[in-house]
Motif scaffolding. Structure first.
Motif, PDB file in Angstrom:
ATOM      1  N   ALA A 110      20.479  64.539  13.340  1.00  0.00           N
ATOM      2  CA  ALA A 110      20.329  63.453  13.884  1.00  0.00           C
ATOM      3  C   ALA A 110      19.842  63.105  15.496  1.00  0.00           C
ATOM      4  O   ALA A 110      19.858  62.217  16.053  1.00  0.00           O
ATOM      5  N   GLU A 111      19.936  64.377  15.884  1.00  0.00           N
ATOM      6  CA  GLU A 111      20.051  64.411  16.989  1.00  0.00           C
ATOM      7  C   GLU A 111      18.361  63.752  17.998  1.00  0.00           C
ATOM      8  O   GLU A 111      17.985  63.374  18.548  1.00  0.00           O
ATOM      9  N   ASN A 112      17.359  64.298  16.617  1.00  0.00           N
ATOM     10  CA  ASN A 112      16.490  63.683  16.992  1.00  0.00           C
ATOM     11  C   ASN A 112      16.250  61.962  16.770  1.00  0.00           C
ATOM     12  O   ASN A 112      15.674  61.711  17.463  1.00  0.00           O
ATOM     13  N   ALA A 113      17.169  61.828  15.569  1.00  0.00           N
ATOM     14  CA  ALA A 113      16.672  60.367  15.654  1.00  0.00           C
ATOM     15  C   ALA A 113      17.563  59.734  16.474  1.00  0.00           C
ATOM     16  O   ALA A 113      17.246  58.341  16.907  1.00  0.00           O
ATOM     17  N   ILE A 114      18.238  60.666  16.586  1.00  0.00           N
ATOM     18  CA  ILE A 114      19.198  58.970  18.631  1.00  0.00           C
ATOM     19  C   ILE A 114      17.811  59.596  19.267  1.00  0.00           C
ATOM     20  O   ILE A 114      17.203  58.300  20.472  1.00  0.00           O
ATOM     21  N   LYS A 115      17.649  60.784  19.890  1.00  0.00           N
ATOM     22  CA  LYS A 115      16.400  60.785  21.168  1.00  0.00           C
ATOM     23  C   LYS A 115      15.345  59.933  20.744  1.00  0.00           C
ATOM     24  O   LYS A 115      15.624  59.457  21.460  1.00  0.00           O
ATOM     25  N   PHE A 116      14.961  59.610  19.514  1.00  0.00           N
ATOM     26  CA  PHE A 116      13.456  59.635  19.518  1.00  0.00           C
ATOM     27  C   PHE A 116      13.752  58.074  19.092  1.00  0.00           C
ATOM     28  O   PHE A 116      13.034  56.421  18.594  1.00  0.00           O
TER      29      PHE A 116
END
Ligand code: ATP
Ligand code: MG
Length: 464
Positions: free
Chosen positions: A342-348
């Motif tokens: 989820a952190e990646n999804a938000i980051k990218f």
């Protein structure tokens, strides 16, 4: 064996010459001219022999002194090893042997002997025969000698020269075949040697890499561990400063202390990731499974990441289809998996985009990824499983990177001018944690079209 030397030179007649061809040549020579012929190698080994016993020999061998003289003569002829050209050796019966050296590529490889034959000009029984024994009858001896093939000098020279050339040809073709087979053997041996060498080099490289890997892991473990203690103090003391225990802070001081704290937190998270990865690599991060409803994990995730998403201006949607029955999972580790994704999804995902999480009940077949296990897959019963997914409308990932992103420290844009932070550890930890649960993680994405990460976790195999 010294292949190079034997390839270039012919050292022994018997290595090169084809025995069957040699025997055939000698036999037809004998049939044509009725002349006995014997071929010897350099060291005196008899390689071919075609003859019939002569009447005179039979007669002479009937007397003891005749037998002795005969075998002495045969010995002498055998011992002849002419260096230059052919030589003739007379017999006490008046007959004659012609010994011709066999040369090949400037080497003396052997000789052949033609005879006994009677020189055409000889008419009388020689004294050397009659003096052997009183009982030898000149008339009987003459009759026996008459049966011996008579040959004129120039004829014997011609036919032995002819035989020499034929043998030369046999040698040449034999040598060619010998060379070919030796070259074949040499090339096979060479390939084998190269292969052995390469295997050994590979093994050495593999061992070195393994050792390096071990050293790296130890180094990471020690450094991370040693860093964690002072870092906890830094965080603790900045906490205390921020809360005013050591006196009121003005606005700017407060801001600085907050920065120290948040960077400290970030560093601690990184160190924890490194330690986790290391433990996972060594296989000593035990799972603590307990019954958990997968749907609850997704609800929990949404709550955790909502502030982060709102801060960035990214919308969060949750889509839970069933998956409310408890299932034995390690909730801490699965939360870590989902949080990293989820952190990646938000980051990218750029501002204004959206992120969706979900979970559904499904089934999984053991070894379904394994192409070699097709037969087993057909026979295996599917297992109850859950599939989590985390979708975003962000920058997406080219398909050539879909595998590599799960490697430790791998980032699609690895440049130093990279817009997004991070270390490239998140997905490698995800992959290892999912593997530890016997599950599977994969990505579906195209550049510019967002990304969907899916995590399938089966129920643990009771038999395993
Ligand atoms: N949702 C996504 N959309 C686009 N690219 C992604 C996404 N998730 C991962 N990637 C790509 O995969 C790389 C590896 O991801 P990973 O989570 O392992 O590392 P990171 O996010 O860069 O750093 P860390 O997670 O250690 O803070 C990312 O750097 C990024 O290039
Ligand atoms: Mg990440």
């Amino acid at each position: 064996m010294d292949t190079e030397l034997s390839l270039a030179d012919v050292a022994r007649l018997e290595d090169v010459v084809d025995r069957a061809a040699l025997a055939e040549v000698c036999r037809s020579f004998f049939e044509l001219f009725s002349l006995p012929v014997r071929v010897f190698s350099r060291d005196g080994t008899l390689l071919s022999d075609v003859h019939e016993e002569q009447a005179i020999c039979r007669y002479v061998n009937g007397f003891a002194p005749g037998r002795a003289a005969c075998s002495a003569l045969v010995g002498e002829v055998r011992a002849l090893d002419p260096e230059g050209g052919p030589v003739e050796h007379p017999c006490f019966t008046g007959a004659c042997y012609r010994v011709v050296p066999i040369h090949y590529q400037g080497r003396r490889l052997g000789r052949f002997v033609v005879g006994p034959y009677m020189p055409a000009e000889r008419r009388e029984v020689p004294r050397s025969l009659l003096v052997l024994d009183d009982r030898i009858d000149p008339r009987a001896a003459r009759d026996a000698l008459g049966e011996m093939p008579r040959v004129r000098q120039e004829t014997i020279e011609r036919i032995t020269e002819h035989l020499r050339r034929v043998l030369d040809l046999i040698l040449f073709s034999g040598h060619r075949a010998y060379l070919t087979s030796q070259m074949h053997v040499a090339s096979v041996r060479e390939s084998y040697r190269e292969l052995t060498e390469k295997t050994q080099r590979l093994q050495e490289a593999y061992d070195r890499l393994k050792e390096l890997d071990r050293l790296k892991s130890n180094f990471l473990a020690t450094v991370s561990h040693e860093l964690r203690t002072p870092l906890t103090s830094i965080i603790g003391y900045s906490d205390m400063l921020a809360s005013g225990i050591a006196g009121e802070l003005n606005g700017e001081q407060q801001e600085f202390v907050e920065t120290i704290r948040s960077k400290g937190d970030h560093l601690l998270a990184l160190i924890t990731s490194l330690l986790d990865l290391n433990k996972l690599e060594q296989g000593n991060l035990p799972l603590r499974r307990e019954p958990v409803a997968p749907s609850a994990l997704i609800d929990d995730l949404a709550k955790t990441v909502l502030p982060q998403a709102q801060k960035k201006g990214v919308k969060v949607e949750v889509d839970v289809q069933g998956a409310r029955d408890p299932m034995p999972l390690d909730p801490v580790r699965i939360k870590q998996v989902l949080f990293n994704l989820a952190e990646n999804a938000i980051k990218f995902t750029p501002k204004g985009g959206s992120v969706r999480f979900g979970v559904r009940a499904t089934e999984m077949v053991d070894g379904a990824d394994d192409e070699g296990a097709l037969g087993l897959v057909l026979m295996a019963a599917p297992r109850r499983a859950v599939e989590f997914w985390i979708s975003d409308s962000g920058i997406g990932i080219p398909s050539s990177e879909h595998q590599k992103i799960f490697d430790a420290f791998y980032q699609v844009d690895g440049s130093s001018t990279r817009e997004h932070g991070g270390t490239g550890l998140g997905l490698s930890i995800v992959k290892r944690l999912v593997d530890a649960h016997g599950g599977r993680v994969w990505v579906e994405s195209k550049p510019g079209e967002g990304a969907t990460f899916r995590v399938a976790i089966p129920e643990p195999d009771e038999l395993a």
